[in-house]
Every structure is written in structure tokens, then in C-alpha cells.
Scaffold this active site. Structure first.
Site, PDB file in Angstrom:
ATOM      1  N   ARG A  38       0.827  -1.222   0.000  1.00 13.93           N
ATOM      2  CA  ARG A  38       0.000   0.000   0.000  1.00 13.93           C
ATOM      3  C   ARG A  38       0.855   1.263   0.000  1.00 13.93           C
ATOM      4  O   ARG A  38       0.463   2.287   0.549  1.00 13.93           O
ATOM      5  CB  ARG A  38      -0.967   0.025   1.185  1.00 13.93           C
ATOM      6  N   ARG A  42      -3.579   6.070   0.019  1.00 12.69           N
ATOM      7  CA  ARG A  42      -4.169   7.193   0.748  1.00 12.69           C
ATOM      8  C   ARG A  42      -3.205   7.963   1.629  1.00 12.69           C
ATOM      9  O   ARG A  42      -3.517   9.058   2.059  1.00 12.69           O
ATOM     10  CB  ARG A  42      -5.337   6.675   1.600  1.00 12.69           C
ATOM     11  N   ARG A  51      -7.013  10.972  -7.388  1.00 15.12           N
ATOM     12  CA  ARG A  51      -8.162  10.079  -7.234  1.00 15.12           C
ATOM     13  C   ARG A  51      -9.456  10.837  -6.955  1.00 15.12           C
ATOM     14  O   ARG A  51     -10.545  10.233  -6.942  1.00 15.12           O
ATOM     15  CB  ARG A  51      -7.914   9.115  -6.061  1.00 15.12           C
ATOM     16  N   ASP A  87      -6.749  -3.671  -7.349  1.00  9.11           N
ATOM     17  CA  ASP A  87      -7.486  -4.186  -6.196  1.00  9.11           C
ATOM     18  C   ASP A  87      -7.731  -5.670  -6.430  1.00  9.11           C
ATOM     19  O   ASP A  87      -7.834  -6.111  -7.594  1.00  9.11           O
ATOM     20  CB  ASP A  87      -8.825  -3.460  -6.034  1.00  9.11           C
ATOM     21  N   TYR A 162     -14.599 -13.203   0.084  1.00  8.34           N
ATOM     22  CA  TYR A 162     -15.428 -12.068  -0.330  1.00  8.34           C
ATOM     23  C   TYR A 162     -16.651 -12.537  -1.118  1.00  8.34           C
ATOM     24  O   TYR A 162     -17.767 -12.052  -0.908  1.00  8.34           O
ATOM     25  CB  TYR A 162     -14.617 -11.097  -1.187  1.00  8.34           C
TER      26      TYR A 162
END
Length: 355
Positions: A38, A42, A51, A87, A162
């Protein structure tokens, strides 16, 4: 020819002699290589800026945006490898599953996979389904030059979790109920996901990725016997499918201290270790013939510079006897991390390990 060159006498590419790939191959390195899970994301103001107003899945499908986001931490931190910005649900979206990434929640699947009839929705992934990946990696390889690009995919168990749960879960009650209660359906589901994942990684390697990492984010929820019997065959199938390319294969999961030996056995060349197990102990569990990656606790970056260096030194000391070591965090960079702390950490590891 393999994307990073190969030992068979073919001409290696620009990344072949990079510190990162040398460490993955357990060769002597000029310094311990560093990258962060990562690292593109962010924590970077430049990421938030590009973004702005772009949904997550859409941002993964715009080659120029993917290229910019992937390059941002390389420019800023001087890390030794880039990780392809994507992702884990991208290949599932690409084959037509109705899912989205909801802010603050994560991937949400409109119709969970619960029955044998549902398996029909998991068709094969073709390169045409993810042509934007091929395009983005082509752009990236040009820009990165001698800096390796790591390909990215979610492992079959984590994808299955998921799909069966319909979204993130703390207990995996539906996924585990299928695993225990209908082992044949479970095995078939993971086998389909292994094929899709392998196809997704092949696209990335053929486009120019120099290594690949399989993220089994939720494998730590499993007992070793369940991992070995119900999950490892699918992960092993993915690793075997890309073995012929000669690129290093990294395997990472969270809370997988009890599974480290099995995760190496599944076929990885490099085993990622979270912060719960010291690297010297992890090496004992994994056994010889594998490099290790890790494993500073990401929360250490919220402390002062001296503390970060002290804790990083502990990781480096624990790694001193390893055959190969790639410095990383024990999980992803947290969103509120000061980017300057990451830059300083890279510089510290490079300086402290310069040979």
C-alpha cells in the site's frame, strides 16, 4: 523470455540486477531492498488529489491514472520496487461479476456465490478482459527503467471469502461453512478462482512485471490443517501456473504465523511475514531455500524518527542470517501515515545495510 531475464543465458532486462530481484533470488545485494505494501495510496496527498471524484474500481481501469499512482511512491520514497496499483477484486469485476468497492466498507458482491449453480458465473479471464492492465504495465515499464514492477493478485481463499460472504467479514462464517459442509463445492470454487488469478498474473508478467505477489489477506483465519487440505492446493496451482516465467513469486498473508511453512510449501520464492513473528523465527518455520519479506509493524511509523530507526534496526538484526531479505512493513501502509516517515525509513534501511 521471462520478464526479468532468466538464468538460461537469455539477455536479462534492465531490472534483472536490481537489489530487489537479487534479494528475491537470495543473491548478494548492495543494500537491503525496501518497498511497502500500500505504498501507492491514501497516505500520499498526490494520490488523494489524482483520485478525487474517481471511484476505486474505475481508477484501476484507467491506464494513465494507474501509471501515475504506481509511480508516485517510487518518486517520493526512492523505494526499490513499484507495486502495480489495483485491487484484488479487479479480475472478478472483469469477468462480469456485479460487485463494487464501497468507501469505508470494501468490496461488496451483489449476489454472493453460495451454490454449485453460482459457479457458472465465474468464467475464464482473458487478456482482452483486462486490456487496461497490459496498457498500464507497458507505460510503467517504460517509466520505471531499472526499477522492478511487482504484479498483484488476491489469492483464491481471500477472493472466495469475499464472494461467499458478499463482502468483508470478521468471522468468515459462510465461507468456512461451505469449506467444512460442502468440501467438493468449496474445492471447485477455489480451483476456478485459481485459474482466474493465474490468468490475471500471466497478463501482468507478459506485459512486463518483474515479480508477482499473491495476497492471501485472510488466510490467518485458518487452522494449519484446513489451510493444507482446503486452500493450499489452489494457491499452489496459481504459483505453478506462473513458474515457467522465471519471475520471483511472493506469498503474503496477515496473522499467518502458524502457516508460514505451508505458505512457502505452496510454491512461493519469497514468503511475506507480518509483524507478529520475528524474521529469524519465521526463517526457522519456513525452512531453507526461500527469501523472506517484512516485517516492521506499520504503527511504528506514528512514532518519532529515533524510535522508527530502533525498531527498523531490530528487523534488520533479526534478518541478518537470512538467505534473502526484502524490507517491508508487516502489513500495508496506514492511511494516516506521514509520507516523510516512509521516505526517512527507506533512506535509513539503505544506509544501514550498504555493503
Amino acid at each position: 523470455m521471462s520478464a526479468n531475464g532468466s538464468p538460461s543465458g537469455q539477455q536479462p532486462t534492465a531490472t534483472y540486477d536490481s537489489a530487489f530481484l537479487k534479494a528475491c533470488r537470495r543473491e548478494a545485494v548492495p543494500h537491503t531492498p525496501v518497498w511497502f505494501m500500500r505504498q501507492a495510496g491514501r497516505s500520499l496527498p498526490e494520490y488523494r488529489k489524482v483520485r478525487e471524484g474517481v471511484p476505486m474500481l474505475e481508477s484501476c481501469m484507467r491506464p494513465e491514472l494507474v501509471t501515475e499512482i504506481t509511480l508516485q511512491p517510487v518518486r517520493r520514497h526512492n523505494v526499490d520496487a513499484a507495486i502495480y496499483f489495483s485491487d484484488i477484486v479487479v479480475p472478478l469485476k472483469a469477468i462480469g461479476l456485479d460487485l463494487d468497492i464501497k468507501p469505508g466498507v470494501g468490496p461488496v458482491v451483489e449476489q454472493p456465490i453460495r451454490t454449485r449453480a453460482d459457479l457458472a458465473r465465474l468464467r475464464d479471464l482473458t487478456p482482452e478482459d483486462v486490456s487496461y492492465v497490459t496498457e498500464a504495465i507497458g507505460l510503467l515499464v517504460q517509466e520505471l527503467g531499472a526499477t522492478p514492477l511487482i504484479g498483484f493478485a488476491g489469492a483464491p481463499f481471500t477472493l472466495a471469502s469475499y464472494l461467499v460472504e458478499g463482502g468483508p467479514s470478521r468471522t468468515y462464517e459462510n465461507a468456512k461453512a461451505m469449506m467444512y459442509g460442502d468440501p467438493e463445492l468449496w474445492a471447485d470454487l477455489l480451483d476456478r478462482l485459481a485459474d482466474i488469478t493465474a490468468a490475471f498474473l500471466k497478463v501482468q508478467i507478459e506485459a512486463g512485471a518483474s515479480a508477482v505477489q499473491l495476497f492471501d489477506s485472510w488466510a490467518g483465519a485458518l487452522a494449519p490443517a484446513d489451510y493444507r487440505n482446503s486452500v493450499m492446493p489452489a494457491s499452489a496451482k496459481v504459483f505453478q501456473a506462473v513458474a515457467g516465467y522465471g519471475v520471483p513469486r511472493i506469498h503474503f498473508g496477515v496473522g499467518t504465523g502458524e502457516l508460514l511453512g505451508l505458505m512457502g510449501e505452496a510454491g512461493a520464492d519469497v514468503v511475506g511475514v507480518d509483524w507478529r513473528v520475528p524474521l529469524d523465527e519465521a526463517a526457522r518455520r519456513v525452512g531453507p531455500g526461500k527469501a523472506l519479506q517484512g516485517n516492521l509493524d506499520p504503527t511504528v511509523l506514528f512514532t518519532d524518527k529515533d524510535t522508527v530507526e530502533t525498531k527498523a534496526r531490530e528487523v534488520l538484526d533479526a534478518a541478518a542470517g537470512l538467505e534473502g531479505h526484502v524490507f517491508n512493513l508487516g502489513h500495508g501502509v496506514m492511511p494516516n501515515t506521514d509520507p516523510d516517515a516512509l521516505t526517512r525509513l527507506v533512506e535509513y534501511v539503505h544506509t544501514a545495510t550498504a555493503r
